[in-house]
Design a protein around this motif. Sequence first.
Motif, PDB file in Angstrom:
ATOM      1  N   TRP A  41      87.401  41.744  16.270  1.00  0.00           N
ATOM      2  CA  TRP A  41      86.801  40.538  15.730  1.00  0.00           C
ATOM      3  C   TRP A  41      86.494  40.729  14.259  1.00  0.00           C
ATOM      4  O   TRP A  41      86.391  41.841  13.777  1.00  0.00           O
ATOM      5  CB  TRP A  41      85.554  40.116  16.508  1.00  0.00           C
ATOM      6  N   GLY A  42      86.411  39.641  13.568  1.00  0.00           N
ATOM      7  CA  GLY A  42      86.138  39.706  12.143  1.00  0.00           C
ATOM      8  C   GLY A  42      85.358  38.489  11.684  1.00  0.00           C
ATOM      9  O   GLY A  42      85.371  37.443  12.319  1.00  0.00           O
ATOM     10  N   PHE A  43      84.698  38.650  10.577  1.00  0.00           N
ATOM     11  CA  PHE A  43      83.962  37.567   9.946  1.00  0.00           C
ATOM     12  C   PHE A  43      83.988  37.820   8.455  1.00  0.00           C
ATOM     13  O   PHE A  43      83.606  38.909   8.007  1.00  0.00           O
ATOM     14  CB  PHE A  43      82.527  37.511  10.469  1.00  0.00           C
ATOM     15  N   LYS A  44      84.451  36.832   7.719  1.00  0.00           N
ATOM     16  CA  LYS A  44      84.619  36.959   6.267  1.00  0.00           C
ATOM     17  C   LYS A  44      85.486  38.184   5.985  1.00  0.00           C
ATOM     18  O   LYS A  44      86.606  38.263   6.420  1.00  0.00           O
ATOM     19  CB  LYS A  44      83.288  36.995   5.553  1.00  0.00           C
ATOM     20  N   GLU A  45      84.967  39.169   5.281  1.00  0.00           N
ATOM     21  CA  GLU A  45      85.743  40.370   4.932  1.00  0.00           C
ATOM     22  C   GLU A  45      85.537  41.521   5.912  1.00  0.00           C
ATOM     23  O   GLU A  45      86.125  42.580   5.745  1.00  0.00           O
ATOM     24  CB  GLU A  45      85.380  40.832   3.511  1.00  0.00           C
ATOM     25  N   LEU A  73      86.807  47.617  18.891  1.00  0.00           N
ATOM     26  CA  LEU A  73      86.171  48.427  19.920  1.00  0.00           C
ATOM     27  C   LEU A  73      87.143  48.540  21.077  1.00  0.00           C
ATOM     28  O   LEU A  73      87.809  47.561  21.432  1.00  0.00           O
ATOM     29  CB  LEU A  73      84.873  47.763  20.402  1.00  0.00           C
ATOM     30  N   ALA A  74      87.241  49.708  21.661  1.00  0.00           N
ATOM     31  CA  ALA A  74      88.115  49.893  22.817  1.00  0.00           C
ATOM     32  C   ALA A  74      87.393  50.713  23.877  1.00  0.00           C
ATOM     33  O   ALA A  74      86.693  51.674  23.556  1.00  0.00           O
ATOM     34  CB  ALA A  74      89.403  50.590  22.421  1.00  0.00           C
ATOM     35  N   ILE A  75      87.566  50.283  25.088  1.00  0.00           N
ATOM     36  CA  ILE A  75      87.080  51.031  26.246  1.00  0.00           C
ATOM     37  C   ILE A  75      88.315  51.365  27.073  1.00  0.00           C
ATOM     38  O   ILE A  75      89.096  50.476  27.426  1.00  0.00           O
ATOM     39  CB  ILE A  75      86.114  50.199  27.108  1.00  0.00           C
ATOM     40  N   LEU A  76      88.494  52.639  27.372  1.00  0.00           N
ATOM     41  CA  LEU A  76      89.619  53.081  28.189  1.00  0.00           C
ATOM     42  C   LEU A  76      89.055  53.903  29.339  1.00  0.00           C
ATOM     43  O   LEU A  76      88.330  54.880  29.107  1.00  0.00           O
ATOM     44  CB  LEU A  76      90.590  53.929  27.359  1.00  0.00           C
ATOM     45  N   VAL A  79      80.425  40.609  19.651  1.00  0.00           N
ATOM     46  CA  VAL A  79      81.017  39.585  18.805  1.00  0.00           C
ATOM     47  C   VAL A  79      79.923  38.643  18.301  1.00  0.00           C
ATOM     48  O   VAL A  79      79.941  38.204  17.162  1.00  0.00           O
ATOM     49  CB  VAL A  79      82.115  38.800  19.554  1.00  0.00           C
ATOM     50  N   GLY A  80      78.954  38.371  19.139  1.00  0.00           N
ATOM     51  CA  GLY A  80      77.858  37.486  18.762  1.00  0.00           C
ATOM     52  C   GLY A  80      76.819  38.153  17.889  1.00  0.00           C
ATOM     53  O   GLY A  80      75.865  37.522  17.459  1.00  0.00           O
ATOM     54  N   GLY A  81      76.983  39.454  17.619  1.00  0.00           N
ATOM     55  CA  GLY A  81      76.051  40.167  16.745  1.00  0.00           C
ATOM     56  C   GLY A  81      74.727  40.510  17.379  1.00  0.00           C
ATOM     57  O   GLY A  81      73.740  40.735  16.687  1.00  0.00           O
ATOM     58  N   GLN A  82      74.679  40.575  18.699  1.00  0.00           N
ATOM     59  CA  GLN A  82      73.419  40.855  19.367  1.00  0.00           C
ATOM     60  C   GLN A  82      72.987  42.306  19.279  1.00  0.00           C
ATOM     61  O   GLN A  82      71.831  42.618  19.418  1.00  0.00           O
ATOM     62  CB  GLN A  82      73.504  40.431  20.828  1.00  0.00           C
ATOM     63  N   PHE A  83      73.945  43.207  19.006  1.00  0.00           N
ATOM     64  CA  PHE A  83      73.603  44.609  18.829  1.00  0.00           C
ATOM     65  C   PHE A  83      73.599  44.913  17.341  1.00  0.00           C
ATOM     66  O   PHE A  83      74.548  44.608  16.630  1.00  0.00           O
ATOM     67  CB  PHE A  83      74.626  45.532  19.511  1.00  0.00           C
ATOM     68  N   ALA A  84      72.529  45.506  16.855  1.00  0.00           N
ATOM     69  CA  ALA A  84      72.458  45.877  15.437  1.00  0.00           C
ATOM     70  C   ALA A  84      73.350  47.078  15.192  1.00  0.00           C
ATOM     71  O   ALA A  84      73.448  47.978  16.018  1.00  0.00           O
ATOM     72  CB  ALA A  84      71.021  46.207  15.061  1.00  0.00           C
ATOM     73  N   GLN A  85      73.986  47.098  14.048  1.00  0.00           N
ATOM     74  CA  GLN A  85      74.846  48.224  13.690  1.00  0.00           C
ATOM     75  C   GLN A  85      73.948  49.424  13.379  1.00  0.00           C
ATOM     76  O   GLN A  85      73.022  49.327  12.598  1.00  0.00           O
ATOM     77  CB  GLN A  85      75.705  47.878  12.489  1.00  0.00           C
TER      78      GLN A  85
END
Length: 86
Positions: free
Chosen positions: A29-33, A38-41, A76-82
């Motif tokens: 996902w992306g927003f602006k720049e 993320l991948a889960i295997l 994607v909704g930004g619910q987790f802070a980086q």
Amino acid sequence: PVTLQIGSAIARGRRDRNEDSLLVHHLTWGFKEERHELAILVVADGLGGHAAGDRASTIVMRTIGQALAPLMASLVGGQFAQSGPA
């Protein structure tokens, strides 16, 4: 830019049937720049030759998939802070 490329394959090997299961969930996902990936295997070995190994590996995939899908969507909704630089 770095991108994530994922491939997957399973085979029955020398057994009569394949009891293994795999889950590949790749989210980009992306927003602006900003761009995020993320991948889960997950691989569940069905332990060929044991009773119901195929059902056990399927249950593992279904359970993990159902538990992780909403968590990944919330990213994607930004619910987790980086927590740090990505």
